[in-house]
Design a protein around this motif. Sequence first.
Motif, PDB file in Angstrom:
ATOM      1  N   PRO A   1      -2.489   3.915 -34.790  1.00  0.00           N
ATOM      2  CA  PRO A   1      -3.424   3.086 -35.564  1.00  0.00           C
ATOM      3  C   PRO A   1      -3.571   3.586 -36.987  1.00  0.00           C
ATOM      4  N   GLN A   2      -3.798   2.674 -37.912  1.00  0.00           N
ATOM      5  CA  GLN A   2      -4.045   3.046 -39.299  1.00  0.00           C
ATOM      6  C   GLN A   2      -5.530   3.239 -39.590  1.00  0.00           C
ATOM      7  N   GLY A   3      -6.385   2.799 -38.678  1.00  0.00           N
ATOM      8  CA  GLY A   3      -7.813   2.926 -38.909  1.00  0.00           C
ATOM      9  C   GLY A   3      -8.362   1.735 -39.666  1.00  0.00           C
TER      10      GLY A   3
ATOM     11  N   LEU B   1      -1.602  -2.537 -28.078  1.00  0.00           N
ATOM     12  CA  LEU B   1      -2.461  -3.215 -29.058  1.00  0.00           C
ATOM     13  C   LEU B   1      -3.929  -2.851 -28.843  1.00  0.00           C
ATOM     14  N   LEU B   2      -4.354  -2.759 -27.607  1.00  0.00           N
ATOM     15  CA  LEU B   2      -5.748  -2.380 -27.344  1.00  0.00           C
ATOM     16  C   LEU B   2      -6.040  -0.982 -27.867  1.00  0.00           C
ATOM     17  N   HIS B   3      -5.064  -0.086 -27.775  1.00  0.00           N
ATOM     18  CA  HIS B   3      -5.245   1.236 -28.378  1.00  0.00           C
ATOM     19  C   HIS B   3      -5.399   1.114 -29.896  1.00  0.00           C
TER      20      HIS B   3
ATOM     21  N   GLY C   1      -8.846   0.317 -30.906  1.00  0.00           N
ATOM     22  CA  GLY C   1      -9.898   1.301 -30.672  1.00  0.00           C
ATOM     23  C   GLY C   1     -10.222   1.602 -29.226  1.00  0.00           C
ATOM     24  N   TYR C   2      -9.592   0.934 -28.292  1.00  0.00           N
ATOM     25  CA  TYR C   2      -9.821   1.221 -26.880  1.00  0.00           C
ATOM     26  C   TYR C   2      -9.085   2.507 -26.491  1.00  0.00           C
ATOM     27  N   ASP C   3      -9.697   3.289 -25.619  1.00  0.00           N
ATOM     28  CA  ASP C   3      -9.047   4.511 -25.141  1.00  0.00           C
ATOM     29  C   ASP C   3      -9.529   4.817 -23.730  1.00  0.00           C
ATOM     30  N   HIS C   4      -8.702   4.515 -22.760  1.00  0.00           N
ATOM     31  CA  HIS C   4      -9.072   4.665 -21.343  1.00  0.00           C
ATOM     32  C   HIS C   4      -9.178   6.114 -20.897  1.00  0.00           C
TER      33      HIS C   4
END
Length: 233
Positions: free
Chosen positions: A145-147, A187-189, A192-195
């Motif tokens: 991710p770029q943030g 894409l969910l990562h 911002g998602y992180d399981h």
Amino acid sequence: MPIGFIPSAMIGRRLLAVLRASHLWRHDGNRRLPVLWNGPRRRRHLYPRLQLIESTTDGMSWDEEDGFENVFVSVEDLDLPDESLVHSIESDAHSLWNTSVTFVEAAARRPHAEVSVVLSSDAFIQRLNRQWRGLDHPTDVLSFPQGEDDQDLLGDLIISVETAHRQAQERNHSDRDEIRILLVHGLLHLLGYDHEVNQLQFDQMRAMEQQLLKSLRWTGTGLIDASQESTRV
């Protein structure tokens, strides 16, 4: 199979030397962005562009030079028998992004952000997995991710086509079905998602995987479910 998420906070000043030494660096205008290959923001694909493919005509935005306006697919260290997989994945990634803007709040805040997808070999993704996660083996998908500070570029997804092929055979569906599952997870990562943080986020990401796959009418229930099934065998 292992999966990977590299938080943007890890891509800081202490890693600049590593990025420059490994050529994983690109200068973009007045900013420097860590990326996973050399080339301009509007990447030139390794395969010739089609003037138009049938799956792009249903309400999707198509740019003759660059492809879909928000999705860029490239190939690294991989020989494919033809270009059909590249175009299929670009179409799938665009459909996924449009659906995410509807269902995922983080995507709705950045509807015009660009997403880059790299289809790679096991060897290529293993080098990145070793460098960024300290794990010296191939994996199926890595997310960079770029943030939220970069509203134009959401981030990069690296998918090993070779690992996806093996997993597709184990799970009795097509390679494209498996890569779709990896696209959703990666894409969910990026959003911002992180399981791996806690049970709440695990449950949220698992449910969102299922919702996106169901909304798109894609095969499978999600990589989290599939990984759990694999550990039970």
